[in-house]
Scaffold this active site. Structure first.
Site, PDB file in Angstrom:
ATOM      1  N   SER A  95      -7.963  -7.070  -6.652  1.00  0.00           N
ATOM      2  CA  SER A  95      -7.886  -7.878  -5.424  1.00  0.00           C
ATOM      3  C   SER A  95      -7.407  -9.371  -5.876  1.00  0.00           C
ATOM      4  CB  SER A  95      -8.903  -7.655  -4.603  1.00  0.00           C
ATOM      5  OG  SER A  95      -8.855  -8.680  -3.662  1.00  0.00           O
ATOM      6  N   ARG A 116       1.207 -16.632  -5.009  1.00  0.00           N
ATOM      7  CA  ARG A 116       1.230 -15.614  -5.838  1.00  0.00           C
ATOM      8  C   ARG A 116       2.492 -15.777  -6.835  1.00  0.00           C
ATOM      9  NH1 ARG A 116       1.332  -9.946  -2.482  1.00  0.00           N
ATOM     10  NH2 ARG A 116      -0.933  -9.726  -2.217  1.00  0.00           N
ATOM     11  N   GLY A 148       5.574   8.479   7.071  1.00  0.00           N
ATOM     12  CA  GLY A 148       6.317   9.732   7.455  1.00  0.00           C
ATOM     13  C   GLY A 148       5.301  10.871   8.163  1.00  0.00           C
ATOM     14  N   GLU A 172       8.140   1.344   3.788  1.00  0.00           N
ATOM     15  CA  GLU A 172       8.615   0.820   2.787  1.00  0.00           C
ATOM     16  C   GLU A 172      10.011   1.028   2.195  1.00  0.00           C
ATOM     17  OE1 GLU A 172       5.773   0.576  -0.502  1.00  0.00           O
ATOM     18  OE2 GLU A 172       7.159  -0.394  -1.757  1.00  0.00           O
ATOM     19  N   GLY A 180       3.655   9.676   3.790  1.00  0.00           N
ATOM     20  CA  GLY A 180       2.754   8.619   3.702  1.00  0.00           C
ATOM     21  C   GLY A 180       2.345   8.045   5.103  1.00  0.00           C
ATOM     22  N   LEU A 181       1.977   6.964   5.109  1.00  0.00           N
ATOM     23  CA  LEU A 181       1.661   6.465   6.537  1.00  0.00           C
ATOM     24  C   LEU A 181       2.895   6.676   7.449  1.00  0.00           C
ATOM     25  CD1 LEU A 181      -0.384   3.195   5.676  1.00  0.00           C
ATOM     26  CD2 LEU A 181      -1.085   5.374   6.861  1.00  0.00           C
ATOM     27  N   LEU A 234       0.935  -1.708   5.593  1.00  0.00           N
ATOM     28  CA  LEU A 234       0.246  -0.559   6.192  1.00  0.00           C
ATOM     29  C   LEU A 234       0.844  -0.728   7.859  1.00  0.00           C
ATOM     30  CD1 LEU A 234      -3.083  -0.525   4.456  1.00  0.00           C
ATOM     31  CD2 LEU A 234      -1.103   0.744   3.967  1.00  0.00           C
TER      32      LEU A 234
HETATM   33  C1  LIG Z   1      -2.189  -0.655  -5.344  1.00  0.00           C
HETATM   34  C2  LIG Z   1      -1.592  -1.027  -4.090  1.00  0.00           C
HETATM   35  C3  LIG Z   1      -2.389  -1.605  -2.995  1.00  0.00           C
HETATM   36  C4  LIG Z   1      -1.752  -2.061  -1.821  1.00  0.00           C
HETATM   37  N1  LIG Z   1      -2.508  -2.468  -0.839  1.00  0.00           N
HETATM   38  C5  LIG Z   1      -1.901  -2.686   0.324  1.00  0.00           C
HETATM   39  C6  LIG Z   1      -2.909  -3.221   1.466  1.00  0.00           C
HETATM   40  O1  LIG Z   1      -4.039  -3.574   1.215  1.00  0.00           O
HETATM   41  N2  LIG Z   1      -2.346  -3.496   2.679  1.00  0.00           N
HETATM   42  C7  LIG Z   1      -1.046  -3.232   3.154  1.00  0.00           C
HETATM   43  O2  LIG Z   1      -0.343  -3.539   4.005  1.00  0.00           O
HETATM   44  N3  LIG Z   1      -0.203  -2.638   2.076  1.00  0.00           N
HETATM   45  C8  LIG Z   1      -0.593  -2.363   0.898  1.00  0.00           C
HETATM   46  N4  LIG Z   1       0.185  -1.836  -0.156  1.00  0.00           N
HETATM   47  C9  LIG Z   1       1.646  -1.333   0.157  1.00  0.00           C
HETATM   48  C10 LIG Z   1       1.645  -0.120   0.823  1.00  0.00           C
HETATM   49  O3  LIG Z   1       0.590   0.744   0.520  1.00  0.00           O
HETATM   50  C11 LIG Z   1       2.799   0.951   0.995  1.00  0.00           C
HETATM   51  O4  LIG Z   1       3.720  -0.274   1.091  1.00  0.00           O
HETATM   52  C12 LIG Z   1       2.781   1.678   2.121  1.00  0.00           C
HETATM   53  O5  LIG Z   1       1.666   2.446   2.047  1.00  0.00           O
HETATM   54  C13 LIG Z   1       3.987   2.684   1.899  1.00  0.00           C
HETATM   55  O6  LIG Z   1       4.072   3.590   2.971  1.00  0.00           O
HETATM   56  P1  LIG Z   1       5.029   4.541   3.175  1.00  0.00           P
HETATM   57  O7  LIG Z   1       4.691   5.730   4.181  1.00  0.00           O
HETATM   58  O8  LIG Z   1       6.326   3.907   3.474  1.00  0.00           O
HETATM   59  O9  LIG Z   1       5.441   5.441   1.599  1.00  0.00           O
HETATM   60  P2  LIG Z   1       4.443   6.059   0.704  1.00  0.00           P
HETATM   61  O10 LIG Z   1       3.011   6.170   1.226  1.00  0.00           O
HETATM   62  O11 LIG Z   1       4.914   5.788  -0.490  1.00  0.00           O
HETATM   63  O12 LIG Z   1       4.918   7.723   1.029  1.00  0.00           O
HETATM   64  C14 LIG Z   1       6.306   8.194   0.441  1.00  0.00           C
HETATM   65  C15 LIG Z   1       6.227   9.534   0.700  1.00  0.00           C
HETATM   66  O13 LIG Z   1       7.455  10.146   0.531  1.00  0.00           O
HETATM   67  C16 LIG Z   1       7.443  11.367  -0.223  1.00  0.00           C
HETATM   68  N5  LIG Z   1       8.472  11.258  -1.172  1.00  0.00           N
HETATM   69  C17 LIG Z   1       9.286  10.234  -1.633  1.00  0.00           C
HETATM   70  N6  LIG Z   1      10.540  10.741  -2.022  1.00  0.00           N
HETATM   71  C18 LIG Z   1      10.614  11.855  -1.973  1.00  0.00           C
HETATM   72  C19 LIG Z   1      11.610  12.889  -1.990  1.00  0.00           C
HETATM   73  N7  LIG Z   1      12.778  12.793  -2.620  1.00  0.00           N
HETATM   74  N8  LIG Z   1      11.448  14.331  -1.659  1.00  0.00           N
HETATM   75  C20 LIG Z   1      10.024  14.435  -0.735  1.00  0.00           C
HETATM   76  N9  LIG Z   1       9.363  13.687  -0.481  1.00  0.00           N
HETATM   77  C21 LIG Z   1       9.532  12.313  -1.156  1.00  0.00           C
HETATM   78  C22 LIG Z   1       6.179  11.388  -0.962  1.00  0.00           C
HETATM   79  O14 LIG Z   1       5.763  12.486  -1.491  1.00  0.00           O
HETATM   80  C23 LIG Z   1       5.316  10.671  -0.068  1.00  0.00           C
HETATM   81  O15 LIG Z   1       4.609  11.560   0.843  1.00  0.00           O
HETATM   82  C24 LIG Z   1      -0.543  -1.631  -1.429  1.00  0.00           C
HETATM   83  C25 LIG Z   1       0.268  -1.205  -2.405  1.00  0.00           C
HETATM   84  C26 LIG Z   1      -0.143  -0.790  -3.799  1.00  0.00           C
HETATM   85  C27 LIG Z   1       0.700  -0.070  -4.882  1.00  0.00           C
END
Ligand SMILES: Cc1cc2nc3c(=O)[nH]c(=O)nc-3n(C[C@H](O)[C@H](O)[C@H](O)COP(=O)(O)OP(=O)(O)OC[C@H]3O[C@@H](n4cnc5c(N)ncnc54)[C@H](O)[C@@H]3O)c2cc1C
Ligand code: FES
Lengths: 637, 247
Positions: free
Chosen positions: A284, A330, A45, A425, A42-43, A441
């Site tokens: 939204s 909220r 990683g 996250e 994700g963002l 993000l």
């Molecule tokens: C609908 C929605 C709208 C949102 N809008 C906003 C916004 O406008 N602004 C904002 O700041 N935030 C927003 N958020 C929150 C934000 O999108 C997330 O908190 C953030 O993108 C999480 O990023 P991350 O890289 O931590 O994890 P993620 O993007 O969840 O990535 C997790 C990664 O880990 C991998 N993974 C997980 N477990 C395993 C495992 N056991 N083995 C191998 N791979 C694994 C997955 O494959 C994935 O690649 C929103 C969230 C949602 C649900």
């Protein structure tokens, strides 16, 4: 447990600079001698894996999706915050820092939040250089919008697809490194355990989701960027595959879990339409600027909204919170909707929905203005529900959508297992008890682009790490445990599908540990969850084989971990008898229904330590000291 | 409503697949297409049969994971809609619905309706980026960009990488996918330094992966859930010719 957050000394403005200077460096020629495993693309990683590879480290990256670009981050819509102060409206690092600490209801670590605000500007610079097509003004410069919890416009966005565009930027950087041979990417591969050798994280055990093969990967450090756990509620706005497995497995190997009960609820989601509902879609929050929330005054009123006269409608937010009305915070608006529905006055199938009515706004401003403001949201709503919100009021209901809690990390983003780092996250660090919109993000990219590349080098340079290979006995032991667990899942021979257990668990957690929590309910949940878990292991029904593509087995493994994690979540909610941010204890509220914090009793992070199977976890506390910000009642009045 | 589903079942990439027919009753018009398949799958597990495998994740039309050919249309008959956003109200009682995976040499079937689309990742590895490192970038506002160009760039960048364009094309060409990425950067100053190399590398990789050639029938545009415009294909062709002539 010794919880040393390793916060650098000195004034808050200078901590990160000072720390960057004091951290040890790895000589450029030596970097290629270090192997790093990054789980998650994700963002957090993807940005970490790309940046570490650019520095010269050998990186192996993993995700369970079929492409790194499909991580859940892709779904974020609204935007990303940064203290650029481009609009000249008074923003600054100090203000972003303060807003984040206050928004988090004073339950986050000051030093981390300050650093986040400091690096926020560089994130936007980085993304623009990568070619992220942010929205622009006619003069060619970047446009900003405002978001909740802030009085300045500091949110950068790319239409309604900000997460997608930021992720594609990070994914592009990652793909570039894969092409250069510095990152080895493993897609459709799920991490099922962490391997700890001599107290240090030295690798992971994974399952290849296409072939079912169980394999080990060794490294000098492991980075988890595995996202949040809101799917413990079953119905959430998260992507279907989001899960807690990586966090839960690491917890069992010694990584402490902090503040699991901090789960926020988003007030405006499309309600469920039936038992088959598989996820919830977020709309939204900006809709609340022009929509009026109401429910019928009479319980069980099944008339269509048009047939309910004004006098029989309860505009419950305007009635209960006259000064804020439909723009009440909220958590307050979410709880008010729940109360109305619990009272039998909910609308739509199942009775768990409230109206958000645009008739007044359309009458006042005209349909064109409303279409201009919310056209794409109205379209999305109609696509899902088949109802035209220009003609009938929308139906909305609150839903879980994020997790502030996560694995505990110190200032260097290292967990309580040496060498195991946690980003995005998946960690607990920056948002306290509530996250402001557009800040997730920012945090994910800050961790990945600008923090871990520095702190991981310090870890390598300050420790003597001998090489460990996957033929080490500990890898074999963990692999055997992973196989054993899969065997238990496939041989349970019961009658219920993993999905049915997940739904039942979600219902318990949502009802007892959702928007409003109380001692009685939480205690009930703490009885029900272990009972359900016991049934799971006896009565689970799987199909197919473990040495093959098997989505049912994947899901079963994730549900098994949710079933364990849910207990920790409820336990944490029970211990924290105050209300703060997204955690609302009914016993602790002000006369007007606002959350009532207890700073004397709870100015700390609860940090849970695994004590062994069938033993109660140990509670540790990281005290939060506020040197820069003055504790105040969070008020938006 | 009652439906008859004809679904492609295939054990693995090596064995031959075939259509299998499943009757399904009590389908609610409010279900999404994937929720309808969830219900089918739960009933299959109950009967001890393996559920139908299909890719999905966000169920909001943005991750690009879902990828079903429905009655011969990628993502089904509705324009600008991914499979996960298609709802059953667009079908009627008694319908026979055919569900199969993307068909393309470059997308081998892994199981049932799941295909391997890693060829798209490899095209991106060949040049789907601006080669900047983390850090040391200029201030974001140091580079004004004409709004119209930025908007065009965003139009192209909206691609979700699902592969519907390939599935729709009689030649299984990936031109629209590649053109979307090339177009995103071609409309931005940040993309200019590598503009020629990018188009050559990405199209070169596309050919290597076994995608077909473009014969300008534009079924890709019609099938694209994000309505990526075919103009980007024309622009990419021009860029490609310029690059070939000048390099
Ligand atoms: C609908 C929605 C709208 C949102 N809008 C906003 C916004 O406008 N602004 C904002 O700041 N935030 C927003 N958020 C929150 C934000 O999108 C997330 O908190 C953030 O993108 C999480 O990023 P991350 O890289 O931590 O994890 P993620 O993007 O969840 O990535 C997790 C990664 O880990 C991998 N993974 C997980 N477990 C395993 C495992 N056991 N083995 C191998 N791979 C694994 C997955 O494959 C994935 O690649 C929103 C969230 C949602 C649900
Ligand atoms: S499941 Fe993500 S686009 Fe359909």
């Amino acid at each position: 447990m010794n919880l040393d957050a390793k916060i650098p000394s000195g004034p808050i403005q200078e901590k990160w600079d000072k720390h960057r200077f004091e951290m040890k460096l790895v000589n450029p020629a030596n970097k290629r001698k270090f192997d790093v495993i990054v789980v998650g693309t994700g963002l957090a990683g993807a940005s970490a894996a790309a940046s570490l590879a650019e520095l010269g480290y050998n990186v192996e990256a993993f995700c369970f999706n079929d492409s790194a670009r499909r991580a859940h981050s892709i779904a974020a819509q609204g935007g990303i915050n940064a203290a650029k102060n481009y609009p000249n409206d008074g923003d600054s690092i100090e203000r972003l820092f303060y807003d984040t600490v206050k928004g988090g209801d004073f339950r986050a670590r000051e030093a981390n939040v300050y650093r986040l605000a400091q690096v926020s500007s560089a994130i936007i610079d980085q993304c623009v250089a990568q070619g992220v097509p942010f929205a622009r003004e006619y003069g060619g410069l970047l446009d900003n919008r405002s978001f909740g919890g802030a009085q300045v416009s500091r949110t950068f966005y790319a239409r309604g697809q900000t997460g997608q565009q930021l992720l594609l930027g990070a994914y592009g950087a990652l793909m570039r490194q894969v092409g250069l041979g510095t990152v080895k990417m493993h897609v459709r591969t799920e991490m099922l355990d962490v391997v700890v050798v001599d107290g240090r994280a030295r690798g992971i055990v994974v399952r290849d989701l296409t072939t079912g093969e169980i394999r080990s990967h060794a490294a000098d450090a492991v980075v988890l960027a595995t996202g949040g756990y809101a799917n413990v509620f079953y119905l959430s706005t998260n992507a279907k595959a989001c899960n807690v497995t990586a966090g839960e497995r690491a917890y069992k190997r010694g990584a402490a879990f902090a503040n699991p009960c901090f789960t926020p609820i988003h007030p405006t989601c499309i309600p469920r339409s039936g038992d088959y509902q598989s996820k919830l879609t977020l709309m939204s929050e900006s809709l609340r600027n022009d929509g009026r929330g109401w429910v019928p005054k009479i319980r069980g009123d099944r008339r269509s909204p048009a047939q309910i006269p004004e006098s029989e409608r309860d505009y419950y937010l305007e009635r209960k919170y006259p000064s804020y009305g439909n723009l009440a915070p909220r958590d307050i608006s979410s709880r008010a909707a729940k109360e109305a529905c619990d009272d039998g006055r909910g609308v739509g199938p199942g009775g768990y929905g409230v109206y958000l009515d645009f008739a007044d706004a359309i009458g006042r401003l005209g349909q064109n203005v409303i279409a201009e403001r919310y056209g794409n949201l109205f379209e999305m709503y109609e696509r899902i529900t088949g109802e035209n919100p220009y003609q009938v009021p929308m139906r909305i209901y609150p839903a879980p959508h994020y997790a502030m809690g996560g694995l505990w990390v110190d200032y260097n983003l290292m967990s309580t297992i040496e060498g195991l780092h946690v980003l995005g996250e998946a960690n607990f660090s920056d948002h306290g008890a509530n996250r402001l919109g557009a800040s997730a993000l920012m945090q994910g990219l800050a961790d990945g682009y600008f923090i871990i590349p520095y702190t991981i080098g310090h870890y390598f340079a300050s420790n003597k790490l001998g090489k460990v290979k996957t033929d080490h006995a500990e890898f074999k032991r963990v692999e055997a445990e992973v196989r054993e667990r899969i065997k238990r899942l496939t041989t349970a021979n019961g009658k219920r599908t993993p999905d049915s257990f997940h739904r039942e668990l979600g219902k318990i957690v949502w009802e007892k540990c959702g928007m409003a929590r109380n001692e009685k309910g939480l205690k009930e949940a703490l009885q029900q969850i272990p009972a359900l878990r016991e049934e799971f292991w006896k009565n689970l029904k799987l199909t197919g084989h473990s040495d093959d593509y098997n989505a049912v087995l994947e899901h079963a493994g994730r549900v098994a971990d949710f079933l364990e994690f849910a207990e920790l979540l409820c336990l944490d909610a029970l211990m924290r008898t105050e209300s703060c941010g997204g955690h609302f204890r009914e016993e602790s509220q002000m006369a007007d229904g606002e959350a009532k914090r207890d700073d004397a009793g709870f100015s700390h992070a609860t940090v849970w330590e695994y004590a062994g199977a069938d033993k109660a976890p140990l509670l540790n506390k990281e005290p939060l000291t506020f040197e820069t910000v003055k504790l105040a009642v969070r008020s938006y009045k | 409503m009652k439906l008859t589903l004809r679904i492609w079942r295939q054990k693995n990439p090596r064995e031959r697949g075939a259509f299998v027919t499943f009757p399904l009753a009590d389908v609610s018009e409010h279900m999404s297409f994937l929720e309808m398949l969830d219900v089918l799958n739960e009933s299959l597990i109950d009967k001890g049969q393996e559920p139908v495998a299909f890719d999905h994740d966000c169920r909001e039309g943005i991750c690009g994971a879902c990828s079903l050919m429905i009655n011969g249309y990628p993502h089904g008959p509705l324009p600008a809609t991914t499979t996960c956003q298609l709802h059953m109200r667009h079908f009627k009682d008694g319908d026979v619905i055919t569900v199969e995976p993307w068909r393309a040499r470059a997308f081998p079937v892994l199981k049932d309706c799941v295909t391997d689309r890693s060829a798209l990742d490899r095209i991106m590895q060949a040049g789907g980026f601006v080669s900047v490192r983390t850090g040391g970038t200029p201030d974001a506002n140091a580079l004004p960009i004409r709004k119209k160009e930025a908007d065009l760039s965003m139009d192209a960048a909206a691609c979700i990488g699902c592969g519907a364009c390939v599935a729709a094309c009689k030649n299984a060409s990936a031109m629209l996918f590649v053109a979307a990425k090339v177009g995103q950067f071609a409309h931005l100053p940040q993309g200019q330094a590598e503009r020629k190399e990018r188009v050559r590398r990405m199209t070169g990789q596309m050919d290597k992966e076994g995608f077909g050639n473009c014969t300008n029938t534009y079924d890709c545009e019609g099938a694209c859930p994000k309505q990526i415009n075919r103009r980007f294909i024309a622009e990419m062709n021009r860029d490609f010719i310029c690059a070939e002539l000048t390099e």
